[in-house]
Scaffold this active site. Structure first.
Site, mmCIF file in Angstrom:
data_model
loop_
_atom_site.group_PDB
_atom_site.id
_atom_site.type_symbol
_atom_site.label_atom_id
_atom_site.label_comp_id
_atom_site.label_asym_id
_atom_site.label_seq_id
_atom_site.Cartn_x
_atom_site.Cartn_y
_atom_site.Cartn_z
ATOM 1 N N GLY A 294 -29.819 6.865 -23.961
ATOM 2 C CA GLY A 294 -30.379 6.650 -25.292
ATOM 3 C C GLY A 294 -31.325 5.468 -25.248
ATOM 4 O O GLY A 294 -32.542 5.602 -25.344
ATOM 5 N N ARG A 295 -30.738 4.298 -25.037
ATOM 6 C CA ARG A 295 -31.511 3.053 -25.000
ATOM 7 C C ARG A 295 -32.668 3.124 -23.989
ATOM 8 O O ARG A 295 -33.790 2.720 -24.282
ATOM 9 C CB ARG A 295 -30.568 1.906 -24.595
ATOM 10 C CG ARG A 295 -31.172 0.524 -24.717
ATOM 11 C CD ARG A 295 -30.209 -0.526 -24.126
ATOM 12 N NE ARG A 295 -28.885 -0.444 -24.682
ATOM 13 C CZ ARG A 295 -28.492 -1.057 -25.806
ATOM 14 N NH1 ARG A 295 -29.339 -1.825 -26.455
ATOM 15 N NH2 ARG A 295 -27.260 -0.914 -26.244
ATOM 16 N N TYR A 336 -24.502 -8.386 -32.088
ATOM 17 C CA TYR A 336 -23.952 -8.711 -30.781
ATOM 18 C C TYR A 336 -24.825 -9.612 -29.923
ATOM 19 O O TYR A 336 -24.994 -9.375 -28.738
ATOM 20 C CB TYR A 336 -23.473 -7.484 -29.983
ATOM 21 C CG TYR A 336 -24.076 -6.130 -30.260
ATOM 22 C CD1 TYR A 336 -23.255 -5.106 -30.745
ATOM 23 C CD2 TYR A 336 -25.411 -5.861 -30.012
ATOM 24 C CE1 TYR A 336 -23.779 -3.850 -30.981
ATOM 25 C CE2 TYR A 336 -25.934 -4.600 -30.243
ATOM 26 C CZ TYR A 336 -25.103 -3.596 -30.728
ATOM 27 O OH TYR A 336 -25.610 -2.350 -30.953
ATOM 28 N N CYS A 363 -30.524 -13.381 -46.487
ATOM 29 C CA CYS A 363 -29.784 -14.550 -46.946
ATOM 30 C C CYS A 363 -28.531 -14.746 -46.114
ATOM 31 O O CYS A 363 -27.405 -14.595 -46.613
ATOM 32 C CB CYS A 363 -29.440 -14.395 -48.423
ATOM 33 S SG CYS A 363 -30.912 -14.155 -49.398
#
Ligand SMILES: *Cc1c(COP(=O)(O)O)cnc(C)c1O
Length: 444
Positions: A294-295, A336, A363
């Site tokens: 995927g990545r 992460y 925020c």
């Protein structure tokens, strides 16, 4: 020669970063910022690297699947399928997206650790090619639903080999302590094989494992492949024949100059050598081998463009350079501790002269996209490009703080087209319904 901080992208003689041949500044002017830009040629090349390496090195038939969750939009599904890949999907939404991209349902492999009855029924109805069964609950449901429809579902069992690669805990999936799959180290996997073989609604085709993500060395993959193949050999006595072996995804990409992931071709070569050896050692017949990157298909093909706003220098502490995006469109740094590399897109050849924090506009104090960004002098209004943002950014985006999700554009041969429109402010309240006041309140 391309400097590493350009991540394989070209820079024109006046220092403008080019993505798919298109100048970043032109893209920002035309489509606005923040903007996710995909280099189409790079996505295609990444797909082809897997398809060709598997064709070359797999011991028998093979299929590369794009793990669509990395960036599940119609355009990426089209590109991956066009380059000869199937797709890995985990939800009705991903299946629907793939079908909208005209990917045939039998090219889809359906994953997920808690598929709902609705999802299982939908998968059967559209006719996904394979279900990767994660647990006994799903096994029972799928068996029953398939029988009720007079069908047999083709399944792989997801096994968890007890391997913990060196990657962030949140993206390890192959260890003993994991919510995914049937553990190989205990009795679960063996039990699942027996149950699946006995289930009249299921046709057990083989095994699947996926040990984690952003893994930068090949060794954990080899360990996992050996463990899964050894297990297949153990289960021969129960009448199990492994026709298919799906070894998942997980190969890492370069986010920082020091990251040195193996090229997909090298990764596939080494992994297939181990698969071949292990199959021979256990005298197992050659299965069809699947991989599910995927990545490493979309990650390094994506660049995010931002406009710099407020700059806050705290002497002796740090300088915050705020941009017009943040954790709502790229949650990975906050989620992460993911690290990235940035350049000023109109001065991409200028050497860095300072270290700043590239902050998002949500925020949250933790909404910093890059804590240590090495940049040349930055001014308000500058255009900043962050590299390797093609995977798990847009697909994880939210509307936190009610920011609309950015547009995604695909660039090719110097021109670009929108593949996902930018959300509008009206989109944000589209599903809101005003609360109807109670009669008492109305009487007041
Ligand atoms: C996420 C996932 C992949 C893809 O992982 P990458 O690290 O993006 O290559 C492949 N298979 C399964 C089952 C997954 O959950």
């Amino acid at each position: 020669m391309q400097l590493p901080q350009r991540f394989g992208f070209d820079v024109d003689p006046s220092g403008n970063l080019l993505i798919g041949g298109a100048a970043a500044a032109g893209l920002a002017a035309r489509f606005g910022t923040p903007l996710h830009v995909l280099d189409e040629a790079r996505v295609r090349a990444n797909c082809r690297a897997y398809v060709e390496a598997l064709r070359r090195y797999a011991p028998g038939p093979s299929r590369a699947l794009f793990a669509s969750k990395a960036l599940c939009i119609v355009a990426t599904c089209q590109l991956a399928y066009d380059e000869g890949m199937g797709l890995d999907v985990v939800s009705i939404g991903e299946i629907y997206t793939a079908l909208q991209a005209r990917v045939p349902a039998d090219a889809l492999v359906f994953h997920g650790s808690n598929k709902t009855p609705e999802e299982i029924a939908y998968g059967l109805e559209v006719g996904v090619g394979r279900f990767v069964v994660d647990n006994e609950y799903e096994l029972g449901l799928l068996d029953r639903f398939a029988r009720e429809r007079g069908r047999r579902a083709d399944v792989l069992l997801r096994v968890t080999p007890g391997i913990e690669p060196h990657t962030h805990r949140a993206i390890q999936t192959g260890g003993v302590d994991s919510k995914f799959g049937f553990g190989l180290l205990g009795p679960d996997a063996e039990r699942a094989v027996r149950l699946a073989l006995d289930a009249p609604g299921l046709r057990l085709r083989g095994l699947h494992c996926h040990i984690g993500s952003q893994i930068l060395d090949v060794e954990p993959f080899l360990l996992a492949a050996r463990a899964v193949i050894a297990f297949a050999a153990e289960m021969r006595g129960a009448g199990f024949v492994m026709d298919e072996l799906n070894l998942g995804g997980g190969l890492g990409i370069r986010y920082r100059p020091e990251h040195e992931p193996p090229a997909p071709a090298v990764f596939v070569h080494d992994l297939m050598e181990t698969v071949r050896d292990s199959l021979a050692r256990h005298r197992l017949p050659t299965p069809t081998v699947y991989l599910e990157p995927g990545r490493s298909i979309v990650g390094d093909a994506g660049v995010t463009l931002y406009t710099v706003g407020a700059i806050k220098a705290i002497p002796g502490v740090r300088t915050y350079v705020s941009v017009d995006g943040g954790m709502y469109e790229n949650p990975r740094p906050a989620l992460y501790d993911a690290r990235y590399t940035a350049v000023v897109a109109t001065r991409a050849a200028e050497p860095p002269s300072r270290r700043v924090a590239l902050a998002g506009r949500c925020c949250e104090s933790g909404d910093v996209l890059i804590w240590e960004a090495d940049l040349p002098e930055v001014r308000e209004g500058d255009l900043v490009a962050v590299f390797s943002t093609g995977a798990y950014t847009y697909s994880m985006a939210s509307n936190y703080n009610r920011y609309p999700r950015p547009a995604v554009v695909c660039a090719r041969d110097g021109s670009a087209q929108i593949v996902v429109e930018r959300e509008t402010t009206a989109d944000l309240v589209r599903h809101d319904r005003p609360l109807v006041p109670s009669p008492a309140a109305r009487a007041r």
